[in-house]
Design an enzyme around this catalytic site. Structure first.
Site, PDB file in Angstrom:
ATOM      1  N   HIS A 147      -6.040  -6.715 -29.134  1.00 28.76           N
ATOM      2  CA  HIS A 147      -6.978  -7.778 -30.069  1.00 28.76           C
ATOM      3  C   HIS A 147      -7.205  -6.995 -31.661  1.00 28.76           C
ATOM      4  CE1 HIS A 147      -7.629  -9.162 -26.119  1.00 28.76           C
ATOM      5  NE2 HIS A 147      -7.456 -10.192 -26.753  1.00 28.76           N
ATOM      6  N   LYS A 301      -6.435 -17.135 -31.158  1.00 27.89           N
ATOM      7  CA  LYS A 301      -7.484 -17.353 -32.006  1.00 27.89           C
ATOM      8  C   LYS A 301      -7.734 -16.533 -33.115  1.00 27.89           C
ATOM      9  CE  LYS A 301     -11.706 -19.350 -30.242  1.00 27.89           C
ATOM     10  NZ  LYS A 301     -12.248 -20.245 -29.622  1.00 27.89           N
TER      11      LYS A 301
END
Ligand code: MSP
Length: 503
Positions: A147, A301
């Site tokens: 991430h 996202k």
């Protein structure tokens, strides 16, 4: 009849369904449909992963309770799968009572076996992964490698699952079940993780409220991965209160899991160990997919490169999209999604090959055979191509390689188009010569309908009906149904609109 239980990962409700989720779900759907054609009794499961810190954080940020939050997102998955023609037999949400009961039972079994113990945990935690990491597993600046964002420091009393005790048992199990993880190189990755040494993992949290309480210590809620993995057995009755639940569980388990390469550790190391501890057989197999990348990166996202599958199907049709997802990338490898690639596949394989074949056949039968399809010949030059397509498709689907199965199927479409071009029935006077060629082409198309139907089900049903064939493609059975000679002749062939207008 053999039973076939197939699962997708359950998707986090912190994101709306995107191309990455649709990818695994479409692969699963096509494999499930193939098995139904084989006559297997299939149970295809998908669902949503609704507990954990991440969901709690998102709900807080949205000013909602976690339950309100998940109740809004979970139906978006069900709706997306409905639009994509996904034929799942069950959709499990981890907030359902049937799931909570089963998780409690699994936890209790592992606890009673002595494999869950209390300890103190200090460490770095990525909330997005819901995973603890050691320093060497992080990028500089304590960033999560997946991430690219900072991990958090946690220190708390946790119950631990004693994974370290399972190294030998896991290695012995995998040695006795070669090929359980497909493709093989992904299996080697899992073995590498096990051989590299196994750390106990924490199975509870006290800092978190949004989860399933441990049955023996309700200050703790279950770690989201322990909770999530259990869905594969809670959905088929494990730990359920009803009389038939245990029997249902026994009848379906063990199942086959489709997973992405990022969740190998959880599925191929944690999960079989949890099952072993509870006295349950490990899964029947795993098929590990790569990622569909957008601009070279995993869709997320956080990366801002999310592709919404529902927008794509508005554009190119459900089957155009499904076909691209299944045919473009060898399952197991990463693929790069591009809009140009989607259009180019659509034009070459669907518009120019399959669509064109149907349109030619229907036009010529209309003009030269009075719209009535002639029967096929036993000694057709296309019979060998059809047999090869059946063999290739059977092998490809069995190996969890839809792209290979479809390539074999499209060879028959190409061979049939080439056969028509060589014989030019559109230039020949009506009579036995045209009838012979068209009977062969109709039979080849009938077989194509069967073999391609797991990928493009609605299209194949339409073709089936235009060929004048009765009933549903999905009710046909393989391999018998795909043997040469099934098109009876004497059926009304309909031209209809182009299946795949060129883009
Ligand atoms: N909730 C966990 C899974 C629990 S299963 C007991 C989870 N959810 S997820 O929604 O983040 O991802 C689910 C699956 O989708 C993963 O296997 C992941 O690899 C896959 N994909 C998510 N994005 C993807 C792509 N861009 N491409 C292909 N698959 C990807 O992990």
């Amino acid at each position: 009849m053999s039973r076939y239980f197939l699962t997708t990962p359950i998707y986090y409700v912190t994101a709306k369904p995107h191309l990455g989720h649709a990818y695994t779900t479409i692969i699963g759907d096509a494999i499930a449909r193939w098995h139904r054609l084989l006559g297997d009794d299939v149970h295809f499961l998908t669902g949503t992963d609704e507990h954990g810190q991440k969901v709690q954080d998102y709900a807080d940020a949205a000013g909602k309770t976690p339950q309100e939050f998940v109740d809004e997102i979970a139906p978006l998955y069900e709706q997306a799968w409905q639009r994509l023609g996904i034929s799942h037999d069950d959709f499990i949400r981890t907030t359902e009572q049937r799931h909570k009961a089963g998780v409690a039972e699994l936890l209790k079994r592992c606890y009673d076996a002595g494999d869950i113990e209390l300890d103190v945990y200090k460490g770095k935690y990525c909330v997005a992964c819901e995973e603890y990491y050691t320093d060497d597993e992080l990028d500089p600046g304590d960033l999560c490698k997946i991430h690219k964002r900072p991990v958090e420091y946690y220190e708390e009393e946790n119950y631990f699952f004693r994974l370290s005790r399972f190294q030998d048992r896991l290695l012995a199990w995998y040695a006795a079940h070669p090929g359980a993880i497909q493709p093989e190189f992904r299996g080697n990755e899992a073995l590498g993780l096990i051989k590299g040494g196994l750390r106990d993992f924490s199975v509870s949290r006290t800092s978190l409220k949004w989860g399933i309480p441990l049955p023996w210590d309700s200050k703790h809620v279950a770690y989201v991965w322990f909770d999530a993995l259990s869905n594969y057995i809670t959905a088929i009755g494990f730990g359920g209160p009803d009389a038939g639940d245990a029997e249902r569980f026994e009848s379906w388990w063990p199942g086959t899991h489709l997973i992405g390469k990022d969740i190998i550790r959880h599925h191929c190391v944690y999960w079989p160990a949890m099952l072993m501890s509870a006295g349950i057989e490990p899964p029947a197999g795993w098929a590990v997919g790569g990622w569909l990348l957008v601009g070279g990166e995993k869709m997320s996202k956080t990366s801002g490169n999310v592709v919404n599958p529902l927008e794509l199907i508005d554009d190119i049709g459900v089957d155009g999209f499904r076909y691209y997802v299944l045919a473009e990338t060898a399952y197991g490898q990463d693929g790069d999604f591009t809009y140009e690639g989607l259009i180019s596949r659509y034009n070459s394989d669907l518009a120019n090959n399959l669509g064109n074949l149907l349109s030619r056949v229907a036009t010529v039968v209309g003009k030269k055979c009075e719209g009535v399809g002639p029967a096929s010949r036993a000694d057709s030059p296309l019979a060998a191509a059809a047999a090869a397509a059946l063999d290739g498709a059977t092998e490809g689907w069995a190996a969890m390689q839809p792209s290979r199965a479809l390539d074999a199927t499209w060879q028959l479409i190409r061979a049939t188009n080439a056969y028509l071009e060589a014989n030019e029935p559109w230039k020949t006077e009506p009579g036995p010569a045209v009838d012979a060629v068209m009977g062969d082409a109709l039979e080849a198309l009938r077989i194509v309908c069967l073999l391609a139907s797991p990928a493009v089900p609605a299209t194949c049903q339409t073709i089936w009906e235009r060929l004048g064939l009765p009933g549903q493609v999905a009710d046909q059975r393989l391999p018998e149904g795909a043997r040469w000679g099934g098109y009876p002749g004497g059926l009304t062939v309909t031209k209809g609109d182009p299946l795949f207008p060129r883009r």
